[in-house]
Scaffold this motif. Structure first.
Motif, PDB file in Angstrom:
ATOM      1  N   PRO A 103       0.835  -1.207   0.000  1.00  0.00           N
ATOM      2  CA  PRO A 103       0.000   0.000   0.000  1.00  0.00           C
ATOM      3  C   PRO A 103       0.871   1.260   0.000  1.00  0.00           C
ATOM      4  N   ASP A 104       0.487   2.254  -0.768  1.00  0.00           N
ATOM      5  CA  ASP A 104       1.264   3.487  -0.889  1.00  0.00           C
ATOM      6  C   ASP A 104       1.493   4.165   0.449  1.00  0.00           C
ATOM      7  N   LYS A 105       0.507   4.087   1.333  1.00  0.00           N
ATOM      8  CA  LYS A 105       0.588   4.810   2.602  1.00  0.00           C
ATOM      9  C   LYS A 105       1.098   3.943   3.749  1.00  0.00           C
ATOM     10  N   LEU A 106       1.630   2.769   3.431  1.00  0.00           N
ATOM     11  CA  LEU A 106       2.038   1.837   4.477  1.00  0.00           C
ATOM     12  C   LEU A 106       3.020   2.460   5.455  1.00  0.00           C
ATOM     13  N   PHE A 107       3.953   3.275   4.949  1.00  0.00           N
ATOM     14  CA  PHE A 107       5.012   3.818   5.798  1.00  0.00           C
ATOM     15  C   PHE A 107       4.783   5.275   6.198  1.00  0.00           C
ATOM     16  N   SER A 108       3.617   5.802   5.892  1.00  0.00           N
ATOM     17  CA  SER A 108       3.402   7.242   6.070  1.00  0.00           C
ATOM     18  C   SER A 108       3.373   7.682   7.523  1.00  0.00           C
ATOM     19  N   ASN A 109       3.057   6.762   8.449  1.00  0.00           N
ATOM     20  CA  ASN A 109       2.937   7.145   9.855  1.00  0.00           C
ATOM     21  C   ASN A 109       4.146   6.767  10.707  1.00  0.00           C
TER      22      ASN A 109
ATOM     23  N   ARG B  36      13.411   3.048  12.637  1.00  0.00           N
ATOM     24  CA  ARG B  36      14.857   3.004  12.414  1.00  0.00           C
ATOM     25  C   ARG B  36      15.315   1.714  11.751  1.00  0.00           C
ATOM     26  N   PHE B  37      14.515   0.670  11.842  1.00  0.00           N
ATOM     27  CA  PHE B  37      14.900  -0.643  11.309  1.00  0.00           C
ATOM     28  C   PHE B  37      13.725  -1.223  10.546  1.00  0.00           C
ATOM     29  N   LEU B  38      13.946  -1.579   9.273  1.00  0.00           N
ATOM     30  CA  LEU B  38      12.905  -2.171   8.439  1.00  0.00           C
ATOM     31  C   LEU B  38      13.465  -3.377   7.704  1.00  0.00           C
TER      32      LEU B  38
ATOM     33  N   GLU C  71       7.196   4.785  -3.043  1.00  0.00           N
ATOM     34  CA  GLU C  71       8.102   5.924  -2.954  1.00  0.00           C
ATOM     35  C   GLU C  71       8.013   6.610  -1.593  1.00  0.00           C
ATOM     36  N   SER C  72       6.910   6.394  -0.892  1.00  0.00           N
ATOM     37  CA  SER C  72       6.738   7.031   0.416  1.00  0.00           C
ATOM     38  C   SER C  72       7.781   6.565   1.428  1.00  0.00           C
ATOM     39  N   ILE C  73       8.450   5.458   1.132  1.00  0.00           N
ATOM     40  CA  ILE C  73       9.466   4.952   2.059  1.00  0.00           C
ATOM     41  C   ILE C  73      10.622   5.940   2.204  1.00  0.00           C
ATOM     42  N   SER C  74      10.836   6.746   1.181  1.00  0.00           N
ATOM     43  CA  SER C  74      11.932   7.722   1.236  1.00  0.00           C
ATOM     44  C   SER C  74      11.663   8.821   2.261  1.00  0.00           C
ATOM     45  N   GLY C  75      10.451   8.871   2.768  1.00  0.00           N
ATOM     46  CA  GLY C  75      10.122   9.833   3.812  1.00  0.00           C
ATOM     47  C   GLY C  75      10.519   9.383   5.202  1.00  0.00           C
ATOM     48  N   LEU C  76      11.046   8.169   5.321  1.00  0.00           N
ATOM     49  CA  LEU C  76      11.486   7.656   6.632  1.00  0.00           C
ATOM     50  C   LEU C  76      12.864   8.232   6.947  1.00  0.00           C
TER      51      LEU C  76
ATOM     52  N   GLU D 236      11.770 -10.997  -6.557  1.00  0.00           N
ATOM     53  CA  GLU D 236      10.971 -10.379  -7.611  1.00  0.00           C
ATOM     54  C   GLU D 236      11.085  -8.858  -7.643  1.00  0.00           C
ATOM     55  N   ILE D 237      11.757  -8.290  -6.671  1.00  0.00           N
ATOM     56  CA  ILE D 237      11.862  -6.831  -6.659  1.00  0.00           C
ATOM     57  C   ILE D 237      12.748  -6.381  -7.817  1.00  0.00           C
ATOM     58  N   CYS D 238      12.240  -5.458  -8.620  1.00  0.00           N
ATOM     59  CA  CYS D 238      12.938  -5.072  -9.846  1.00  0.00           C
ATOM     60  C   CYS D 238      13.537  -3.669  -9.779  1.00  0.00           C
ATOM     61  N   LYS D 239      13.142  -2.881  -8.785  1.00  0.00           N
ATOM     62  CA  LYS D 239      13.744  -1.554  -8.643  1.00  0.00           C
ATOM     63  C   LYS D 239      13.575  -1.056  -7.219  1.00  0.00           C
ATOM     64  N   LEU D 240      14.481  -0.148  -6.846  1.00  0.00           N
ATOM     65  CA  LEU D 240      14.419   0.502  -5.542  1.00  0.00           C
ATOM     66  C   LEU D 240      13.834   1.900  -5.717  1.00  0.00           C
ATOM     67  N   PRO D 241      13.349   2.507  -4.653  1.00  0.00           N
ATOM     68  CA  PRO D 241      12.726   3.841  -4.778  1.00  0.00           C
ATOM     69  C   PRO D 241      13.665   4.876  -5.387  1.00  0.00           C
ATOM     70  N   LYS D 242      13.141   5.718  -6.257  1.00  0.00           N
ATOM     71  CA  LYS D 242      13.943   6.735  -6.938  1.00  0.00           C
ATOM     72  C   LYS D 242      14.552   7.734  -5.958  1.00  0.00           C
ATOM     73  N   ARG D 243      13.811   8.020  -4.890  1.00  0.00           N
ATOM     74  CA  ARG D 243      14.263   9.045  -3.948  1.00  0.00           C
ATOM     75  C   ARG D 243      15.030   8.458  -2.766  1.00  0.00           C
ATOM     76  N   LEU D 244      15.603   7.296  -2.970  1.00  0.00           N
ATOM     77  CA  LEU D 244      16.367   6.654  -1.898  1.00  0.00           C
ATOM     78  C   LEU D 244      17.502   7.554  -1.398  1.00  0.00           C
ATOM     79  N   LYS D 245      18.048   8.370  -2.281  1.00  0.00           N
ATOM     80  CA  LYS D 245      19.174   9.246  -1.936  1.00  0.00           C
ATOM     81  C   LYS D 245      18.833  10.230  -0.820  1.00  0.00           C
ATOM     82  N   HIS D 246      17.548  10.456  -0.572  1.00  0.00           N
ATOM     83  CA  HIS D 246      17.128  11.399   0.466  1.00  0.00           C
ATOM     84  C   HIS D 246      17.103  10.776   1.859  1.00  0.00           C
ATOM     85  N   MET D 247      17.330   9.472   1.952  1.00  0.00           N
ATOM     86  CA  MET D 247      17.313   8.802   3.253  1.00  0.00           C
ATOM     87  C   MET D 247      18.704   8.918   3.878  1.00  0.00           C
ATOM     88  N   ARG D 248      19.028  10.110   4.311  1.00  0.00           N
ATOM     89  CA  ARG D 248      20.392  10.473   4.669  1.00  0.00           C
ATOM     90  C   ARG D 248      20.914   9.774   5.917  1.00  0.00           C
TER      91      ARG D 248
END
Length: 303
Positions: free
Chosen positions: A143-149, A154-156, A168-173, A186-198
């Motif tokens: 679900p898109d909002k799975l990680f929104s809250n 710190r650990f996933l 893509e919402s995962i990059s907000g963690l 089966e995972i074929c790509k990682l989130p585009k905004r992964l670079k923001h997870m500093r």
């Protein structure tokens, strides 16, 4: 079972018991750990288990449900405090359980294979988590909002799952430090905004054989210390130079090295400075042997 004789009991484990309901374990004021496993006939975890006092399970910190094929409902009654100290919940192989109640103090949640998809979707309602493990899930799309809250996560760990992509919402963690996706085949790509997870220090993607590229600008993850796989690309932001400033240790596998054009490219990886590496695997693509440069030895010497 809940008489005065057990008032000091700290841990109880119930295994392979054939009863259809539980005694009022919530009355045990010293109970900190409760493990219930292989109780095939138990359908409900409800008021009968809580007892008749205002407070139920007042000291319970760890609760495990393991291999409960009939468990279908976990209800909370209207009381002042139930599970006021619960911080660690483990659910494994409970295929009929579709949700769990709101637990305001919960910090660590583990859902293992054999659990209901609806149960996984209900995780979105837990806002206090620091550690989340969803292992062996058959969900292909999360679900898109799975990680929104999950502001404090710190650990996933979502290893051994059938997911094809991460939302893509995962990059907000922004506090996430460890992301494990081992053997998500089966995972074929990682989130585009992964670079923001500093704050990310560990990205473990061993066995993700369908992954064909890395997100752009991985070099911006300056806190990263563990990266199991890096796939070299040709375009800016995907090249081996993204490894230059990363202080990596542990195990590292670098794939598609045919995309390293020359010795200067190789030097930009700065592998010689990564003194904490204990295992290094260098790979060229079998399917693209014609594109492998002739100066392989020179590239190896400069990595």
């Amino acid at each position: 079972m809940t008489g005065l004789v057990l008032k000091n009991v700290v841990e109880i484990s119930l295994e392979s018991c054939r009863c259809e309901r539980l005694p009022p374990l919530g009355k045990l004021t010293s109970l900190k750990i409760l493990k219930i496993s292989s109780m095939d006939s138990l359908k409900y975890f409800n008021h009968e288990s809580y007892g008749d006092g205002e407070d139920s399970f007042p000291a319970l910190e760890i609760l495990n449900f393991n291999v409960m094929p009939s468990l279908e409902k976990w209800t909370i009654v209207d009381r002042e405090e139930i599970f006021p100290c619960l911080r660690n919940l483990h659910i494994e192989a409970c295929p009929k359980l579709t949700e769990f109640p709101f637990l305001r103090t919960l910090e660590i949640l583990t859902i293992w294979e054999g659990s209901n998809e609806r149960l996984i979707r209900s995780v979105i309602n837990v806002t206090s988590l620091s550690d989340l493990e969803i292992l062996g899930s058959e969900l292909k799309i999360l679900p898109d909002k799975l990680f929104s809250n999950f502001k404090h996560l710190r650990f996933l760990n979502m290893s051994y799952s059938y997911i094809k992509t991460l939302p893509e919402s995962i990059s907000g963690l922004q506090h996430l430090q460890t992301l494990k996706l081992n053997y998500c085949e089966e995972i074929c790509k990682l989130p585009k905004r992964l670079k923001h997870m500093r704050n990310l220090t560990c990205l473990d993607i061993k066995g993700c054989d369908s992954l064909t590229s890395m997100p752009a600008n991985m070099g911006q993850l300056t806190c990263l210390q563990r990266l199991s796989i890096f796939i070299v690309g040709q375009d800016e932001g995907y090249q081996i130079s993204e490894l230059k400033e990363l202080n990596l240790g542990g195990e590292l596998s670098i794939k598609e090295l045919e995309n390293v054009r020359n010795s200067e490219d190789a030097k930009r990886a700065n592998l010689k400075s990564k003194l904490d590496l204990i295992s290094l695997n260098l790979c060229w693509s079998d399917s693209n042997k014609e594109s492998i440069p002739k100066n392989v030895e020179e590239i190896l010497e400069n990595l």
